[in-house]
Design a protein around this motif. Structure first.
Motif, PDB file in Angstrom:
ATOM      1  N   GLY A  11      44.026  27.069  45.095  1.00 40.80           N
ATOM      2  CA  GLY A  11      42.856  27.710  44.062  1.00 40.80           C
ATOM      3  C   GLY A  11      41.590  26.722  43.900  1.00 40.80           C
ATOM      4  N   TYR A  12      40.844  27.102  42.952  1.00 34.59           N
ATOM      5  CA  TYR A  12      39.656  26.595  42.671  1.00 34.59           C
ATOM      6  C   TYR A  12      39.566  26.153  41.296  1.00 34.59           C
ATOM      7  N   SER A  13      38.880  24.888  41.258  1.00 38.58           N
ATOM      8  CA  SER A  13      38.833  24.319  40.032  1.00 38.58           C
ATOM      9  C   SER A  13      39.968  24.307  39.103  1.00 38.58           C
ATOM     10  N   ASP A  16      44.935  28.263  40.317  1.00 42.24           N
ATOM     11  CA  ASP A  16      45.494  28.736  41.501  1.00 42.24           C
ATOM     12  C   ASP A  16      45.189  29.991  41.740  1.00 42.24           C
ATOM     13  N   VAL A  17      44.796  30.582  42.870  1.00 42.03           N
ATOM     14  CA  VAL A  17      44.670  32.022  42.879  1.00 42.03           C
ATOM     15  C   VAL A  17      45.864  32.596  44.133  1.00 42.03           C
ATOM     16  N   ILE A  18      46.259  31.473  44.827  1.00 41.63           N
ATOM     17  CA  ILE A  18      47.451  32.098  45.614  1.00 41.63           C
ATOM     18  C   ILE A  18      48.487  31.256  45.076  1.00 41.63           C
ATOM     19  N   GLY A  35      45.404  43.041  52.217  1.00 40.04           N
ATOM     20  CA  GLY A  35      45.120  43.179  50.659  1.00 40.04           C
ATOM     21  C   GLY A  35      43.862  43.376  50.140  1.00 40.04           C
ATOM     22  N   PRO A  36      43.638  43.621  48.943  1.00 43.46           N
ATOM     23  CA  PRO A  36      42.414  43.968  48.683  1.00 43.46           C
ATOM     24  C   PRO A  36      41.346  42.814  48.270  1.00 43.46           C
ATOM     25  N   ASN A  37      40.355  43.038  47.711  1.00 42.50           N
ATOM     26  CA  ASN A  37      39.335  41.894  47.554  1.00 42.50           C
ATOM     27  C   ASN A  37      39.899  41.250  46.596  1.00 42.50           C
ATOM     28  N   GLY A  38      39.561  39.892  46.947  1.00 38.17           N
ATOM     29  CA  GLY A  38      40.058  38.976  45.866  1.00 38.17           C
ATOM     30  C   GLY A  38      41.382  38.876  45.736  1.00 38.17           C
ATOM     31  N   ALA A  39      42.524  39.255  46.417  1.00 40.23           N
ATOM     32  CA  ALA A  39      43.667  39.141  46.321  1.00 40.23           C
ATOM     33  C   ALA A  39      44.192  37.768  46.817  1.00 40.23           C
ATOM     34  N   GLY A  40      43.197  37.023  47.690  1.00 41.11           N
ATOM     35  CA  GLY A  40      43.770  35.536  47.929  1.00 41.11           C
ATOM     36  C   GLY A  40      43.888  35.278  49.432  1.00 41.11           C
ATOM     37  N   LYS A  41      43.256  36.195  50.285  1.00 44.85           N
ATOM     38  CA  LYS A  41      43.566  36.276  51.867  1.00 44.85           C
ATOM     39  C   LYS A  41      42.765  35.094  52.537  1.00 44.85           C
ATOM     40  N   THR A  42      41.416  34.972  52.033  1.00 47.53           N
ATOM     41  CA  THR A  42      40.504  33.871  52.459  1.00 47.53           C
ATOM     42  C   THR A  42      40.927  32.511  51.878  1.00 47.53           C
ATOM     43  N   THR A  43      41.463  32.525  50.745  1.00 46.15           N
ATOM     44  CA  THR A  43      41.986  31.164  50.148  1.00 46.15           C
ATOM     45  C   THR A  43      43.226  30.713  50.812  1.00 46.15           C
ATOM     46  N   THR A  44      44.021  31.670  51.315  1.00 44.17           N
ATOM     47  CA  THR A  44      45.213  31.278  51.983  1.00 44.17           C
ATOM     48  C   THR A  44      44.687  30.490  53.275  1.00 44.17           C
ATOM     49  N   SER A  82      35.955  31.675  60.491  1.00 37.80           N
ATOM     50  CA  SER A  82      35.902  32.124  59.140  1.00 37.80           C
ATOM     51  C   SER A  82      35.112  33.281  59.000  1.00 37.80           C
ATOM     52  N   GLU A  83      34.751  33.944  57.925  1.00 42.70           N
ATOM     53  CA  GLU A  83      34.600  35.040  57.410  1.00 42.70           C
ATOM     54  C   GLU A  83      33.159  35.047  58.007  1.00 42.70           C
ATOM     55  N   GLN A  84      32.197  34.003  58.022  1.00 43.78           N
ATOM     56  CA  GLN A  84      30.891  33.891  58.315  1.00 43.78           C
ATOM     57  C   GLN A  84      30.650  33.885  59.605  1.00 43.78           C
ATOM     58  N   ASP A 149      39.342  35.295  59.996  1.00 41.85           N
ATOM     59  CA  ASP A 149      39.137  35.983  58.716  1.00 41.85           C
ATOM     60  C   ASP A 149      38.271  37.197  59.109  1.00 41.85           C
ATOM     61  N   GLU A 150      38.584  38.271  58.592  1.00 43.08           N
ATOM     62  CA  GLU A 150      37.941  39.589  58.734  1.00 43.08           C
ATOM     63  C   GLU A 150      36.945  39.584  59.908  1.00 43.08           C
ATOM     64  N   LEU A 151      37.773  40.063  60.967  1.00 42.85           N
ATOM     65  CA  LEU A 151      36.971  40.184  62.161  1.00 42.85           C
ATOM     66  C   LEU A 151      36.288  41.390  62.166  1.00 42.85           C
ATOM     67  N   GLU A 181      42.591  40.664  57.145  1.00 40.97           N
ATOM     68  CA  GLU A 181      41.816  42.020  57.157  1.00 40.97           C
ATOM     69  C   GLU A 181      41.977  42.990  56.109  1.00 40.97           C
ATOM     70  N   GLN A 182      41.080  43.448  55.504  1.00 42.04           N
ATOM     71  CA  GLN A 182      41.144  44.260  54.296  1.00 42.04           C
ATOM     72  C   GLN A 182      41.652  45.681  54.750  1.00 42.04           C
ATOM     73  N   HIS A 183      41.059  46.284  55.937  1.00 40.11           N
ATOM     74  CA  HIS A 183      41.515  47.658  56.267  1.00 40.11           C
ATOM     75  C   HIS A 183      42.422  47.416  57.357  1.00 40.11           C
TER      76      HIS A 183
HETATM   77  N1  LIG Z   1      34.828  28.786  45.688  1.00 41.23           N
HETATM   78  C1  LIG Z   1      35.085  29.580  44.714  1.00 41.23           C
HETATM   79  N2  LIG Z   1      35.606  29.019  43.371  1.00 41.23           N
HETATM   80  C2  LIG Z   1      36.152  29.767  42.461  1.00 41.23           C
HETATM   81  N3  LIG Z   1      36.631  31.055  42.495  1.00 41.23           N
HETATM   82  C3  LIG Z   1      36.784  31.472  43.945  1.00 41.23           C
HETATM   83  C4  LIG Z   1      36.104  30.768  45.062  1.00 41.23           C
HETATM   84  N4  LIG Z   1      36.286  31.548  46.299  1.00 41.23           N
HETATM   85  C5  LIG Z   1      37.095  32.315  45.857  1.00 41.23           C
HETATM   86  N5  LIG Z   1      37.310  32.448  44.507  1.00 41.23           N
HETATM   87  C6  LIG Z   1      38.153  33.404  43.730  1.00 41.23           C
HETATM   88  O1  LIG Z   1      39.467  33.452  44.335  1.00 41.23           O
HETATM   89  C7  LIG Z   1      40.041  34.852  44.286  1.00 41.23           C
HETATM   90  C8  LIG Z   1      40.429  35.209  45.799  1.00 41.23           C
HETATM   91  O2  LIG Z   1      39.377  34.961  46.606  1.00 41.23           O
HETATM   92  P1  LIG Z   1      39.448  35.351  48.089  1.00 41.23           P
HETATM   93  O3  LIG Z   1      38.315  35.224  48.762  1.00 41.23           O
HETATM   94  O4  LIG Z   1      40.641  34.353  48.562  1.00 41.23           O
HETATM   95  O5  LIG Z   1      40.163  36.726  48.139  1.00 41.23           O
HETATM   96  P2  LIG Z   1      40.239  37.689  49.410  1.00 41.23           P
HETATM   97  O6  LIG Z   1      41.607  38.269  49.469  1.00 41.23           O
HETATM   98  O7  LIG Z   1      39.894  37.031  50.768  1.00 41.23           O
HETATM   99  O8  LIG Z   1      39.155  38.705  49.225  1.00 41.23           O
HETATM  100  P3  LIG Z   1      38.016  39.363  50.238  1.00 41.23           P
HETATM  101  O9  LIG Z   1      38.637  40.559  50.997  1.00 41.23           O
HETATM  102  O10 LIG Z   1      37.133  40.110  49.026  1.00 41.23           O
HETATM  103  O11 LIG Z   1      37.311  38.385  51.210  1.00 41.23           O
HETATM  104  C9  LIG Z   1      38.800  35.680  43.880  1.00 41.23           C
HETATM  105  O12 LIG Z   1      39.062  35.960  42.527  1.00 41.23           O
HETATM  106  C10 LIG Z   1      37.724  34.697  43.983  1.00 41.23           C
HETATM  107  O13 LIG Z   1      36.632  35.229  43.111  1.00 41.23           O
END
Ligand SMILES: Nc1ncnc2c1ncn2[C@@H]1O[C@H](COP(=O)(O)OP(=O)(O)OP(=O)(O)O)[C@@H](O)[C@H]1O
Length: 242
Positions: A11-13, A16-18, A35-44, A82-84, A149-151, A181-183
């Motif tokens: 997670g961040y700071s 944990d987000v995953i 998974g939906p926005n914010g689920a933690g996919k990119t973090t994984t 990456s997503e970018q 990430d998110e092709l 992927e989100q979709h």
């Molecule tokens: N650099 C960061 N600092 C703090 N919180 C973050 C940071 N990056 C992501 N988050 C938070 O962590 C959580 C998971 O984010 P993540 O990007 O992993 O989700 P995601 O499933 O990939 O979503 P999306 O489909 O929108 O890309 C979200 O609540 C997000 O706001």
């Protein structure tokens, strides 16, 4: 088994987000992380790519711990898009391809659409062309494991099909692919297995066909989801059996 992940949290700071993710990927498999926005996919993906340090858990790659920054992992055959897009927008398409670990011709063989664009700055390419560049450059190096990430973000379905077909073909020659992927539906059609993340935990797992067939459950997992950081032990739900 190529990659095995046990109890991964990140997670961040300090938050944990995953939480406690278990995953495995075999050679030649496409595994979708949905998974939906914010689920933690990119973090994984960031934790697996070595961009973000996990707070707990073990990641083993070919039986040995996978540690260190992305460049060290790439020497072991791990590639990350990456997503970018992971491209250098001020450099030309050709310069971007030359920076890859594979041959320019191999990338062009995968995506001949890039040939007339070789002298153009990568930042001026369309979204789909930029994804072809990133994917072509990565796949030309024949990675053992590709994290992507998110092709499909913002792309027309036909281009997405083209990109996913290239991933499937790479998997069929041995590259393991973990794709975020989100979709769900398009990516599941080329995936061997998939997992749905909800609030930082695995909410559903199955083969691509099983997940496609259970579209009702899949929708429910998406609709009941909120941001990962709002999850608590009570609301996060239990991971399903894999
Ligand atoms: N650099 C960061 N600092 C703090 N919180 C973050 C940071 N990056 C992501 N988050 C938070 O962590 C959580 C998971 O984010 P993540 O990007 O992993 O989700 P995601 O499933 O990939 O979503 P999306 O489909 O929108 O890309 C979200 O609540 C997000 O706001």
């Amino acid at each position: 088994m190529l990659l095995s992940v046990e109890g991964l949290s990140a997670g961040y700071s300090g938050a944990d987000v995953i939480r406690s993710l278990d995953l495995r990927i075999d050679e030649g498999e496409v595994v979708a992380l949905l998974g939906p926005n914010g689920a933690g996919k990119t973090t994984t993906l960031l934790a697996l790519a070595g961009v973000l340090a996990p707070t707990s858990g073990t990641v083993r790659y070919r039986g040995a711990p996978l540690r260190g920054a992305l460049h060290r992992r790439s020497r072991r055959g791990v590639s990350y898009i990456s997503e970018q897009g992971s491209i250098f927008s001020r450099l030309t398409t050709l310069a971007n391809l030359k920076l890859g670990a594979g041959r320019v011709e191999d990338a062009l063989a995968l995506f001949p659409e890039l040939e007339p664009l070789l002298k153009r700055r990568a930042g001026l390419l369309s979204g789909g062309e930029q994804r072809m560049l990133a994917l072509g450059r990565s796949l030309a190096a024949k990675p053992d494991l590709l994290l992507v990430d998110e092709l499909s973000l913002g792309l027309a379905p036909l281009i997405v099909t083209r990109l996913l077909d290239a991933l499937r073909a790479a998997a069929d020659t041995g590259t393991a692919v973990l794709i975020v992927e989100q979709h769900a539906s398009q990516v599941l059609s080329v995936s061997d297995r998939g997992h749905v993340l909800r609030r930082g935990r695995l909410a559903m797992s199955g083969t691509g066909a099983e997940l496609l067939a259970s579209s009702g459950e899949l929708q429910a997992a998406y609709l009941s989801a909120g941001p990962a950081e709002e999850a608590t032990e009570e609301t996060a739900g239990r991971p399903t059996e894999k």
